[in-house]
Design a protein around this motif. Structure first.
Motif, PDB file in Angstrom:
ATOM      1  N   ARG A   1       0.821  -1.211   0.000  1.00  0.00           N
ATOM      2  CA  ARG A   1       0.000   0.000   0.000  1.00  0.00           C
ATOM      3  C   ARG A   1       0.862   1.272   0.000  1.00  0.00           C
ATOM      4  O   ARG A   1       0.439   2.310  -0.521  1.00  0.00           O
ATOM      5  CB  ARG A   1      -0.933   0.010   1.219  1.00  0.00           C
ATOM      6  N   ILE A   2       2.034   1.190   0.596  1.00  0.00           N
ATOM      7  CA  ILE A   2       2.902   2.376   0.666  1.00  0.00           C
ATOM      8  C   ILE A   2       3.300   2.826  -0.731  1.00  0.00           C
ATOM      9  O   ILE A   2       3.493   4.021  -0.982  1.00  0.00           O
ATOM     10  CB  ILE A   2       4.154   2.087   1.512  1.00  0.00           C
ATOM     11  N   LEU A   3       3.408   1.881  -1.668  1.00  0.00           N
ATOM     12  CA  LEU A   3       3.772   2.236  -3.042  1.00  0.00           C
ATOM     13  C   LEU A   3       2.722   3.152  -3.671  1.00  0.00           C
ATOM     14  O   LEU A   3       3.059   4.091  -4.393  1.00  0.00           O
ATOM     15  CB  LEU A   3       3.936   0.969  -3.882  1.00  0.00           C
ATOM     16  N   VAL A   4       1.453   2.898  -3.382  1.00  0.00           N
ATOM     17  CA  VAL A   4       0.392   3.736  -3.935  1.00  0.00           C
ATOM     18  C   VAL A   4       0.443   5.133  -3.318  1.00  0.00           C
ATOM     19  O   VAL A   4       0.207   6.138  -3.998  1.00  0.00           O
ATOM     20  CB  VAL A   4      -0.984   3.087  -3.703  1.00  0.00           C
TER      21      VAL A   4
ATOM     22  N   PRO B   1      -5.043   4.021   0.773  1.00  0.00           N
ATOM     23  CA  PRO B   1      -3.972   3.168   1.300  1.00  0.00           C
ATOM     24  C   PRO B   1      -3.344   3.710   2.571  1.00  0.00           C
ATOM     25  O   PRO B   1      -2.919   2.930   3.427  1.00  0.00           O
ATOM     26  CB  PRO B   1      -2.954   3.130   0.154  1.00  0.00           C
ATOM     27  N   ALA B   2      -3.281   5.040   2.721  1.00  0.00           N
ATOM     28  CA  ALA B   2      -2.712   5.602   3.944  1.00  0.00           C
ATOM     29  C   ALA B   2      -3.603   5.278   5.142  1.00  0.00           C
ATOM     30  O   ALA B   2      -3.127   4.819   6.193  1.00  0.00           O
ATOM     31  CB  ALA B   2      -2.541   7.108   3.798  1.00  0.00           C
ATOM     32  N   ALA B   3      -4.904   5.503   4.990  1.00  0.00           N
ATOM     33  CA  ALA B   3      -5.828   5.211   6.083  1.00  0.00           C
ATOM     34  C   ALA B   3      -5.851   3.718   6.399  1.00  0.00           C
ATOM     35  O   ALA B   3      -5.863   3.315   7.571  1.00  0.00           O
ATOM     36  CB  ALA B   3      -7.230   5.698   5.716  1.00  0.00           C
ATOM     37  N   ALA B   4      -5.860   2.882   5.362  1.00  0.00           N
ATOM     38  CA  ALA B   4      -5.903   1.429   5.573  1.00  0.00           C
ATOM     39  C   ALA B   4      -4.638   0.937   6.267  1.00  0.00           C
ATOM     40  O   ALA B   4      -4.698   0.028   7.109  1.00  0.00           O
ATOM     41  CB  ALA B   4      -6.085   0.721   4.240  1.00  0.00           C
ATOM     42  N   THR B   5      -3.500   1.502   5.924  1.00  0.00           N
ATOM     43  CA  THR B   5      -2.247   1.083   6.549  1.00  0.00           C
ATOM     44  C   THR B   5      -2.267   1.367   8.042  1.00  0.00           C
ATOM     45  O   THR B   5      -1.832   0.538   8.853  1.00  0.00           O
ATOM     46  CB  THR B   5      -1.053   1.797   5.899  1.00  0.00           C
ATOM     47  N   THR B   6      -2.771   2.535   8.431  1.00  0.00           N
ATOM     48  CA  THR B   6      -2.823   2.836   9.864  1.00  0.00           C
ATOM     49  C   THR B   6      -3.764   1.875  10.592  1.00  0.00           C
ATOM     50  O   THR B   6      -3.523   1.542  11.762  1.00  0.00           O
ATOM     51  CB  THR B   6      -3.271   4.287  10.101  1.00  0.00           C
TER      52      THR B   6
ATOM     53  N   LEU C   1       9.382   6.351   2.728  1.00  0.00           N
ATOM     54  CA  LEU C   1      10.433   5.346   2.529  1.00  0.00           C
ATOM     55  C   LEU C   1      10.733   4.616   3.834  1.00  0.00           C
ATOM     56  O   LEU C   1      10.928   3.395   3.845  1.00  0.00           O
ATOM     57  CB  LEU C   1      11.694   5.992   1.971  1.00  0.00           C
ATOM     58  N   PHE C   2      10.797   5.360   4.935  1.00  0.00           N
ATOM     59  CA  PHE C   2      10.987   4.715   6.233  1.00  0.00           C
ATOM     60  C   PHE C   2       9.798   3.804   6.549  1.00  0.00           C
ATOM     61  O   PHE C   2       9.968   2.702   7.074  1.00  0.00           O
ATOM     62  CB  PHE C   2      11.151   5.772   7.320  1.00  0.00           C
ATOM     63  N   ALA C   3       8.590   4.277   6.236  1.00  0.00           N
ATOM     64  CA  ALA C   3       7.404   3.448   6.476  1.00  0.00           C
ATOM     65  C   ALA C   3       7.439   2.189   5.622  1.00  0.00           C
ATOM     66  O   ALA C   3       7.059   1.107   6.083  1.00  0.00           O
ATOM     67  CB  ALA C   3       6.143   4.256   6.181  1.00  0.00           C
ATOM     68  N   TYR C   4       7.885   2.321   4.380  1.00  0.00           N
ATOM     69  CA  TYR C   4       7.972   1.173   3.480  1.00  0.00           C
ATOM     70  C   TYR C   4       8.882   0.092   4.067  1.00  0.00           C
ATOM     71  O   TYR C   4       8.607  -1.102   3.951  1.00  0.00           O
ATOM     72  CB  TYR C   4       8.492   1.621   2.125  1.00  0.00           C
ATOM     73  N   ARG C   5       9.951   0.517   4.717  1.00  0.00           N
ATOM     74  CA  ARG C   5      10.883  -0.436   5.309  1.00  0.00           C
ATOM     75  C   ARG C   5      10.364  -1.025   6.615  1.00  0.00           C
ATOM     76  O   ARG C   5      10.716  -2.155   6.966  1.00  0.00           O
ATOM     77  CB  ARG C   5      12.227   0.256   5.567  1.00  0.00           C
TER      78      ARG C   5
END
Length: 238
Positions: A94-97, A138-143, A213-217
């Motif tokens: 999701r971070i990619l989107v 995707p930001a809301a879903a990730t949280t 990028l930090f979140a992706y990792r």
């Protein structure tokens, strides 16, 4: 709940990273119509020239308001569907989107506030709206993925607090401040100064990218250790 939210770097990185996307998007929504009127409508009125059918104040409101509603609808739905598909491929998909919603609109945004064509301005505003809106779902879903089900209400409030304070609170204000300062300092027209004010907002793009990028990792590990960290925070889990 608060220990899990504030103690999860990936959660904060996503919330702040998207908040900076909203920083630009809210500014475009707020200043979009005033910019169009200052650039294309008011000069013709002042010169006593007839306005084209697409260049009246009512038309500006229709194309930007209607286009904003449609682009937001399309962007959020499409971004959500694509991010769910990527999430099934990899935990951090999701971070990619979200990154796409940050980076791809940049050239369109620059063209929006430098073009001399009002119809093109409408079109660019619409495209930018779709791309930026695609990052919201995707930001809301990730949280939501980074907390337990009972904590999702508080997590949503925290996410939208960052969204409102950074995006809605600071974005339009900063654009206006830079516009006023540049107009006085360089004797610019209201249209030219507002263009500079809007383009100055792009300074947050590398900051947002760094956070994402930090979140992706870190998001995959944060999800994998969710139960363990919840227990450590005092949550009773059977």
């Amino acid at each position: 709940t608060y220990r899990l939210i504030w103690g999860t770097p990936a959660f904060l990185q996503v919330a702040l990273g998207y908040g900076l996307i909203a920083f630009i998007a809210y500014s475009a929504s707020f200043w979009g119509a005033p910019y169009a009127i200052r650039t294309w409508v008011q000069p013709l009125i002042d010169a006593g020239q007839p306005l084209p059918w697409y260049g009246t104040k009512a038309a500006v409101g229709f194309f930007l308001g209607g286009g904003g509603a449609l682009s937001g609808f399309v962007g959020v739905i499409a971004g959500g569907r694509i991010s769910d598909w990527l999430r099934r491929k990899r935990p951090n998909g999701r971070i990619l989107v979200i990154m796409v919603g940050l980076l791809v609109p940049v050239p369109f945004f620059i063209l929006t506030y430098t073009t001399d064509s009002l119809p093109l301005y409408y079109g660019l505003h619409f495209v930018t709206g779709i791309l930026a809106s695609a990052a919201l779902a995707p930001a809301a879903a990730t949280t939501q993925d980074l907390v337990l089900p009972r904590m999702r209400g508080t997590a949503t409030a925290t996410f939208f607090l960052a969204n409102a304070m950074i995006g809605l609170g600071l974005g339009p204000s900063l654009a206006g401040i830079v516009s006023s300062m540049s107009e006085k300092a360089y004797a610019l027209t209201p249209s030219q100064s507002l263009s500079i004010g809007m383009l100055s907002l792009l300074i947050v793009v590398p900051i947002s990218l760094g956070l994402l990028l930090f979140a992706y990792r870190g998001v995959a590990r944060a999800e994998a250790t969710l139960i363990e960290r919840a227990r450590a925070a005092g949550e009773v889990i059977a």
